[in-house]
Scaffold this motif. Sequence first.
Motif, short mmCIF file in Angstrom:
data_model
loop_
_atom_site.label_atom_id
_atom_site.label_comp_id
_atom_site.label_asym_id
_atom_site.label_seq_id
_atom_site.Cartn_x
_atom_site.Cartn_y
_atom_site.Cartn_z
N SER A 245 16.53 -12.26 35.69
CA SER A 245 17.76 -12.07 34.93
C SER A 245 17.52 -12.68 33.55
O SER A 245 16.44 -12.57 33.00
CB SER A 245 18.94 -12.72 35.66
OG SER A 245 18.68 -14.09 35.93
N SER A 246 18.52 -13.33 32.98
CA SER A 246 18.31 -14.06 31.74
C SER A 246 17.47 -15.31 32.02
O SER A 246 17.30 -15.72 33.17
CB SER A 246 19.67 -14.45 31.15
OG SER A 246 19.51 -15.37 30.09
N ASP A 247 16.95 -15.92 30.97
CA ASP A 247 16.22 -17.18 31.16
C ASP A 247 17.09 -18.38 30.82
O ASP A 247 16.59 -19.50 30.70
CB ASP A 247 14.94 -17.19 30.32
CG ASP A 247 15.19 -16.97 28.83
OD1 ASP A 247 16.37 -16.78 28.45
OD2 ASP A 247 14.22 -16.96 28.06
N VAL A 248 18.40 -18.18 30.69
CA VAL A 248 19.35 -19.25 30.39
C VAL A 248 20.44 -19.24 31.44
O VAL A 248 21.16 -18.24 31.59
CB VAL A 248 19.97 -19.10 28.98
CG1 VAL A 248 20.98 -20.21 28.72
CG2 VAL A 248 18.88 -19.09 27.91
N HIS A 249 20.58 -20.36 32.16
CA HIS A 249 21.59 -20.47 33.21
C HIS A 249 22.28 -21.83 33.12
O HIS A 249 21.79 -22.73 32.42
CB HIS A 249 20.96 -20.29 34.60
CG HIS A 249 20.13 -19.04 34.73
ND1 HIS A 249 20.68 -17.79 34.68
CD2 HIS A 249 18.79 -18.88 34.86
CE1 HIS A 249 19.72 -16.89 34.80
NE2 HIS A 249 18.56 -17.53 34.91
N TYR A 250 23.39 -21.98 33.84
CA TYR A 250 24.19 -23.20 33.78
C TYR A 250 24.66 -23.58 35.18
O TYR A 250 24.84 -22.73 36.05
CB TYR A 250 25.42 -23.00 32.88
CG TYR A 250 25.06 -22.49 31.50
CD1 TYR A 250 24.78 -23.36 30.45
CD2 TYR A 250 24.99 -21.12 31.25
CE1 TYR A 250 24.44 -22.90 29.19
CE2 TYR A 250 24.65 -20.63 30.00
CZ TYR A 250 24.37 -21.52 28.98
OH TYR A 250 24.03 -21.04 27.74
#
Length: 288
Positions: A245-250
């Motif tokens: 998916s994206s390489d930025v998660h929270y």
Amino acid sequence: MNRPDPCSEFVHLPAAEAVLRKVSKGLRGGNVVPYLGTGLAELSNTGVPMNPEDLAAFFAAKVALPRRARGNAWASAQYIENTRHRTALTAMMADAFCKPVEPTQLHRLLSMLPLPLIVDSWYDGAMRNALAGHSNWGEIQGISRAGLREHRWYRFYDAAGAEVDSASARNWRIILYKPHGSVAPAKNFLVSDADYVEVLTEIDIQTPIPKEVIVRRTGRSFLFLGCRFNDQLLRTYARQVSKRSSDVHYAVIEPDTVSKNECRFLLEQGVTPLAIPLTHAVEILSAN
């Protein structure tokens, strides 16, 4: 040489609040996938087991377990399956989760947002209950392959709870993905060691992940809410469901309860840990 503390990467208040407000805008725009853990439904003060430890205790109250299985939900389930048959294990799981879980404020909010995908990682039906009454949504559930004579990893259900074919999912506005199964609408449960051994042999090549989930996660960030990563199985699923998916998660996580292994996992997966109590995070997400 001392290694840096992986838990030092937490974003604390007030910066964490600012980040979460930004993430909230992504949720409302359909660019962030909520990944719901057991901690969210726990806010409903439910009477069902809401984490693997509680589920292991439930099994122990029903069956005299060998020492090697005590305290481990997946091993306990395997022992019950081996000694009492799969139908007995399914009946126990249905009993454990028979009480309806009231959706929280955040469940209801998510049901109204233009979210292509919601991932719910526990067996309760709170998110399905929140979506009830809304149109054009459906659910994909992971299923046990015990006793199956066909090569299937998941099933599809429409908003009314009727099983449908995979083609229907492409047209759903919201897909609720329950990778471990759910008590509703059909009592599908991945819970025993044997269930997961089959999945884990192929999950790295993504075979057990539904194609429509793979399509909808592409390019999107994940927001982990109410999740713990203190179990290898839970870490594996979080990693594989959010893969490519994206390489930025929270992740909204309280630092006082998290271990260094969990912090290390978040760091390795590119997940920014936000040190915000879950109840406060719900307030922020609901207000924006």
